[in-house]
Write an enzyme that holds these catalytic residues in place. Sequence first.
Site, PDB file in Angstrom:
ATOM      1  N   ASP B 130       0.861  -1.184   0.000  1.00  0.00           N
ATOM      2  CA  ASP B 130       0.000   0.000   0.000  1.00  0.00           C
ATOM      3  C   ASP B 130       0.899   1.237   0.000  1.00  0.00           C
ATOM      4  OD1 ASP B 130      -1.770  -2.096   0.520  1.00  0.00           O
ATOM      5  OD2 ASP B 130      -3.037  -0.881   1.848  1.00  0.00           O
ATOM      6  N   LYS B 193      -6.911   3.269  -3.409  1.00  0.00           N
ATOM      7  CA  LYS B 193      -7.334   3.274  -2.009  1.00  0.00           C
ATOM      8  C   LYS B 193      -7.534   4.712  -1.577  1.00  0.00           C
ATOM      9  CE  LYS B 193      -5.233   2.031   2.488  1.00  0.00           C
ATOM     10  NZ  LYS B 193      -4.158   1.272   3.154  1.00  0.00           N
ATOM     11  N   LYS B 229     -10.274   0.080  -2.526  1.00  0.00           N
ATOM     12  CA  LYS B 229     -10.177  -0.095  -1.068  1.00  0.00           C
ATOM     13  C   LYS B 229     -10.461   1.214  -0.348  1.00  0.00           C
ATOM     14  CE  LYS B 229      -6.905  -1.280   2.641  1.00  0.00           C
ATOM     15  NZ  LYS B 229      -5.564  -1.803   2.986  1.00  0.00           N
TER      16      LYS B 229
END
Lengths: 293, 293
Positions: B130, B193, B229
């Site tokens: 991430d 995300k 996400k």
Amino acid sequence: MSTSARLGVLKTYKLFVNGAFPRTESGRTLAVVDTKGKLLAHVCHGSRKDLRNAVVAARSAAPGWAKRSAYNRTQILYRMAEMLEGKAEEFTRVLASTVPGGNRRAAKEVAAAIDRLVAFAGWADKFGQVLGNNNQVAAPFYNFTVAEALGVVCIVAPSEEPLLGLVSLLAPVICAGNTAVLLGSEAHPLATAIFGEVCATADVPAGVVNLLTGKRPELLAVMAGHRDVDGISAAGCSKAERTILELGAAENLKRVTVEKINGPAWYHETKMHAPYRIQPFVEMKTIWHPSGV
Amino acid sequence: MSIRTVDKVAVEARAASFQTRSIKNESKRQGLLMVTSMVDLTTLEGKDSAAKVRSLCQKAMLPDAALPHVPSVAAVCVYPRWVELARELLAGSGVKVASVASAFPSGQVDLATKLVDVRAAVQAGADEIDMVMHRGAFLSGQYEVVSAEIRAIKEACGGQHLKVILETGELETYDNVVRASELAIAAGADFIKTSTGKVQPAATMPVTLVMLETIRSHFLATGQMIGMKPAGGISRAKDALHYLVMVKETLGDAWLSAKWFRFGASSLLNDVLLQLHRLESGQYTAYYDVTES
């Protein structure tokens, strides 16, 4: 010059949850009639989801309320008495029109409710000395027992003495640092609906007192089965209602106190102002502290 | 680069419309199980320790011992230094190890240092990286810099999954969110995300909707699926169900799996478990019905 008479503004009675006045999520209402059967007002017909929301509010308010100094809880309970005194006329009028017994009975009930708040305001920073103890032990320990708040307590107020009954059950609970979710008198719900205004203006932190109006058959089992409730205080219950409370409470071992108080007994100051009415709503913690070693 | 502008009012109204669906009983149960399987169980704090990571991994594999039918979560999300330990603990469980890297959460170091960070996490056994987008460069219009960084990090991932955190709370407008999403997708992101969880507001339904729509446009144009996400601020099971409705009605059933949709969350899982307990027992639950962490 206007010739038409002025129309009075009628109050919308709502629930009191988390320091605010929400309507019931169910959207239902109950009609309130006066002693002559004439429609007087509508109150919220609270649902199990209102109860759930109230318990969430009470749980989140619990640590903060228990952590306040006992002296501060004294001040707030006394402030509630002050605010109730200021609304004495309104309460007397509402009670006189809905509860048999008229004006004199209503005025007596309101006065007793104010006195009860003052009595437990006094106890808030003193009951610890009465219920706690410095224990004698035959070992080198300093041993003492202190009374701590239980947590979230659900209260089922009696149908008769709608204001005095409510205050008599509520005051010992919050006095000890618990937060409360109270189901008011089913027969005479107006006093419960108005009592929220007393709490809202008396510096009672949001969530410490939550007031619902509604029906016992719908809410008692939910209250008793709710695992996030630590204790139940009820009065004026039938045998069947008592069984519902005790059976549901067995699941998470919450403490159930059902008092049998009727008519004049609500006005019995020696009994009703006793600190032992706080006892069911505290946990006793005993501490062994080494000494003289 | 997109020249469309997002209709703020319409997006927010549409996002709000997903919150009015009533999801009850069996569909709620299925939804909650699906949410669990999509959770990236996260701990990203300065105080993280081996013990914390251990308990998190335990919970990831078996969310609740009393509810053995509940699936394990999708992944555990930790800082790079805990990847090796998590890898070891989760071996054979099917739960992925995700690691934030590239100077999370600010991203304010040079690219070489970011690449070292990313390679270290991959080396330690992270399945998913991430990364944080360079918001400073993005907001000053240096899109090439942002894009080059993502491409370089994608390469450093060496085939492992790359999620690009846009940090929408710092992007000011929905138009920027669209632009950043397109940029990240073009540069090789497998997932986009919303947030690090360290900036408010974190994930919101409107901003997630804007990103889902961007994914949809990309899919319609190229046939390539990109994952989504939302992270930060989704702590209630009910909110998570609303997100699922939004994904279904925006991207369709194909995206309703942990392969394409994840929730970045720490406290969401416990609320989901409490709701499942409630469905099982019929009683309202308490905080002590689930384990901490």
